[in-house]
Enzyme design. Structure first.
Site, short mmCIF file in Angstrom:
data_model
loop_
_atom_site.label_atom_id
_atom_site.label_comp_id
_atom_site.label_asym_id
_atom_site.label_seq_id
_atom_site.Cartn_x
_atom_site.Cartn_y
_atom_site.Cartn_z
N ASP A 50 0.86 -1.18 0.00
CA ASP A 50 0.00 0.00 0.00
C ASP A 50 0.90 1.23 0.00
O ASP A 50 2.12 1.11 -0.12
CB ASP A 50 -0.97 0.00 1.18
CG ASP A 50 -0.25 -0.09 2.53
OD1 ASP A 50 0.90 0.39 2.63
OD2 ASP A 50 -0.84 -0.62 3.49
N TYR A 53 -12.69 11.82 -12.03
CA TYR A 53 -12.82 10.38 -11.78
C TYR A 53 -13.24 9.65 -13.04
O TYR A 53 -12.67 8.62 -13.42
CB TYR A 53 -13.82 10.13 -10.65
CG TYR A 53 -13.87 8.69 -10.20
CD1 TYR A 53 -12.97 8.22 -9.24
CD2 TYR A 53 -14.79 7.80 -10.73
CE1 TYR A 53 -13.00 6.90 -8.82
CE2 TYR A 53 -14.83 6.48 -10.32
CZ TYR A 53 -13.93 6.03 -9.37
OH TYR A 53 -13.96 4.71 -8.96
N LYS A 91 -10.89 6.79 -15.06
CA LYS A 91 -11.30 5.39 -15.24
C LYS A 91 -11.51 5.04 -16.71
O LYS A 91 -11.27 3.91 -17.12
CB LYS A 91 -12.57 5.11 -14.43
CG LYS A 91 -12.35 5.17 -12.93
CD LYS A 91 -11.31 4.16 -12.46
CE LYS A 91 -11.17 4.12 -10.95
NZ LYS A 91 -10.19 3.11 -10.49
N VAL A 125 -19.25 -0.48 -4.56
CA VAL A 125 -18.75 -1.57 -3.72
C VAL A 125 -18.75 -1.09 -2.28
O VAL A 125 -18.41 0.07 -1.99
CB VAL A 125 -17.33 -2.01 -4.15
CG1 VAL A 125 -16.87 -3.21 -3.34
CG2 VAL A 125 -17.30 -2.33 -5.64
#
Length: 231
Positions: free
Chosen positions: A31, A134, A138, A167
């Site tokens: 991470d 965003y 994507k 999600v």
């Protein structure tokens, strides 16, 4: 299978690492505290460290991402410079850096599979999710993945995208706690019957794209979105 999972502390990334480990695969999860692939040099560090630790690499998962809402991401006419730069750095630049680092290593190992977590929003616009930075990040990831897939195919390297809807992760908490959005879930994701996808469901799709079962699949976008893209 020897797999590097980037974004291993996030909701989807940690689910991927857990599922792969449970499946008997050797996994290195990183991470931003161990190897930040959204910073120059971070991807090279992550790939090199994982290949050294595992004795090579067969698979790579990119599950790094962020929303720019708090920075001012929104409609094109309102999106701030800060949101635009930051979201594209985290969501797009990091994919480029990771692919650039991973392709030669996988090629040297005789092939492998890369899976990038994208978004159903790349292809489906919606009034409650009109975030220019965003959406652009994507959408661009899908084209970048196809370019890498085209490059890697002769050497047995596959590159695919999993595109979830909403999600149940911390990043989606704002949307999922907004009554205007959560009330639309039966419309947005009819398979969920009013619920967001679980990280484990996305991890299962990722694991399939890493596996020999998908050996003939490359350059694809797999909608794992509960029916979101059907609209």
């Amino acid at each position: 299978m020897r797999v590097l999972v980037c974004g291993g502390s996030g909701g989807i990334g940690s689910a991927c690492a857990a599922a792969l480990t449970a499946g008997g695969h050797d996994v290195v999860a990183v991470d931003r505290d161990t190897a930040d692939v959204a910073q120059p040099g971070g991807a090279e560090k992550a790939v090199s460290a994982a290949a050294d630790a595992l004795g090579g690499l067969d698979g790579v998962v990119h599950a790094v991402g962020r929303s720019g809402r708090r920075l001012g991401d929104g409609p094109v006419s309102a999106c701030t410079d800060e949101a635009w730069r930051e979201v594209l750095r985290v969501n797009l630049d990091s994919v480029f850096w990771l692919l650039r680092a991973a392709l030669p290593v996988l090629r040297g190992n005789g092939g492998g599979s890369v899976v990038v977590v994208g978004s159903a929003l790349a292809r489906t616009l919606d009034r409650d999710f009109l975030t220019a930075a965003y959406l652009t990040s994507k959408s661009a990831v899908e084209t970048l993945a196809r370019a890498a897939a085209f490059e890697g195919a002769p050497d047995g390297v596959r590159v695919n995208v999993v595109a979830p809807g909403l999600v149940d992760t911390p990043m989606a908490a704002r949307a999922l706690t907004d009554p205007a959005v959560s009330g639309r879930l039966p419309e947005l994701m009819p398979l969920g019957r009013g619920s967001a996808s679980s990280p484990d469901a996305i991890a299962a799709a990722v694991e399939w794209l890493l596996s020999p079962a998908s050996a003939q699949v490359t350059g694809a976008v797999l909608p794992a979105d509960g029916g979101w893209s059907l609209r």
